[in-house]
Design a protein around this motif. Structure first.
Motif, short mmCIF file in Angstrom:
data_model
loop_
_atom_site.label_atom_id
_atom_site.label_comp_id
_atom_site.label_asym_id
_atom_site.label_seq_id
_atom_site.Cartn_x
_atom_site.Cartn_y
_atom_site.Cartn_z
N LYS A 125 -22.39 46.25 -10.08
CA LYS A 125 -22.78 47.25 -10.95
C LYS A 125 -24.40 47.65 -10.77
CE LYS A 125 -21.86 45.40 -15.05
NZ LYS A 125 -21.87 45.33 -16.57
N LEU A 129 -25.61 51.66 -11.06
CA LEU A 129 -26.20 52.09 -12.22
C LEU A 129 -28.03 52.18 -11.93
CD1 LEU A 129 -24.67 49.61 -14.70
CD2 LEU A 129 -23.85 51.83 -13.93
N ASN A 130 -28.38 53.11 -12.59
CA ASN A 130 -29.91 53.67 -12.66
C ASN A 130 -30.41 53.67 -11.38
OD1 ASN A 130 -29.96 53.53 -15.46
ND2 ASN A 130 -30.01 51.11 -15.36
N SER A 146 -26.33 57.14 -12.73
CA SER A 146 -25.31 55.76 -12.65
C SER A 146 -24.06 56.56 -12.34
CB SER A 146 -25.37 55.08 -14.20
OG SER A 146 -26.77 54.73 -14.30
N THR A 148 -20.12 55.44 -13.09
CA THR A 148 -19.54 54.51 -14.20
C THR A 148 -17.95 54.93 -14.08
OG1 THR A 148 -19.73 56.03 -15.81
CG2 THR A 148 -21.54 54.76 -15.62
N ASN A 169 -27.82 60.95 -16.91
CA ASN A 169 -28.81 60.50 -17.85
C ASN A 169 -29.64 61.65 -18.54
OD1 ASN A 169 -29.79 58.27 -19.07
ND2 ASN A 169 -31.65 58.14 -17.89
#
Length: 264
Positions: A125, A129-130, A146, A148, A169
């Protein structure tokens, strides 16, 4: 700890050495994994007296339902060596130590379910992510991006389908879907190549950005699966081939065993 050795050290039995070593080796190997459904070890040492000099004919391990580093499920794993030199004194202490490095023929089978579960692991992850890569944040107005809900379906001929969502985001989720070809590079890395985007299920207004983000996800995956990151201490896997077979991904190659690890 190794009370199971009681009664196995009778030198009158022709297989006393094998039985003792099997017991020690099974318990040692089992402790390499966070979890195991079954671990079987078969040691050939004939005559048993050779064990006193630390010489065994072959060593074979077979395991099912294994979990490595708490998050990575392996449906099956097996390896088999030729002749091996071990420290007999360590066996009497309930341990297994090699006198010199050795190699083993190895096979690892991953299930489609296990592969998808791996995308929930923290180690994976944090690579998804980010993300603040400029090429991605340019698409999100400067916000981290990200990836997902990644799901993989194994397909024939070493192909797989990947579907995911890209979270920009900024309130926008972009669906991604593609077919990839997987292979092996430098005997230790799984490569993801030749993506073919599937845009039929993507809203027309998002198709261009979906294609751009899909390419970015492929690049991330292509640099993610390096076996050196998942090696057990003292053991390195090297791959000769991989193949998809139904809902299984089968790797074959060899293991370079410098020493028997003490834990997973």
């Amino acid at each position: 700890m190794f009370g199971g050795l009681t009664g196995l050290q009778d030198p009158k039995g022709t297989d006393w050495g094998e039985r003792m070593l099997n017991t020690v080796a099974s318990q040692t190997i089992r402790h390499l994994f966070t979890q195991s459904e079954s671990v079987e070890v078969f040691v050939r040492c004939y005559p048993s007296s050779k064990l006193l000099q630390g010489s065994i004919d072959s060593f074979k391990m077979s395991g099912r339902g294994l979990v490595i580093r708490r998050d990575f499920a392996v449906e099956e794993m097996s390896f088999e060596t030729d002749a091996v030199a071990i420290d007999f004194g360590s066996v009497l202490k309930g341990k297994l130590s090699l006198k010199q490095p050795t190699q083993a023929i190895a096979q690892v089978i991953l299930s489609e379910v296990g592969i998808n579960q791996a995308f929930s692991a923290e180690l994976v992850k944090k690579r998804l992510l980010n993300l603040t890569v400029p090429s991605l944040t340019a698409l999100s107005g400067g916000e981290p991006v990200s990836f997902t809900d990644v799901q993989v379906q194994l397909l024939p001929e070493n192909r797989l389908q990947v579907v995911a969502k890209a979270d920009l985001n900024n309130g926008e989720l972009v669906p991604l879907s593609m077919i990839l070809t997987i292979g092996i590079e430098r005997r230790r890395r799984v490569s993801f190549k030749d993506p073919k985007m599937e845009l039929d299920q993507v809203p027309e207004a998002q198709r261009e950005i979906s294609q751009t983000l899909s390419v970015a996800l492929v690049e991330i995956l292509d640099n993610m699966v390096d076996l050196d990151r998942f090696d057990l201490d003292g053991v390195k896997m090297r791959l000769n081939r991989l193949e998809t077979e139904g809902q299984k991904l089968i790797f074959s190659g060899y293991a370079e065993i410098e020493r028997i690890p003490s834990s997973s």
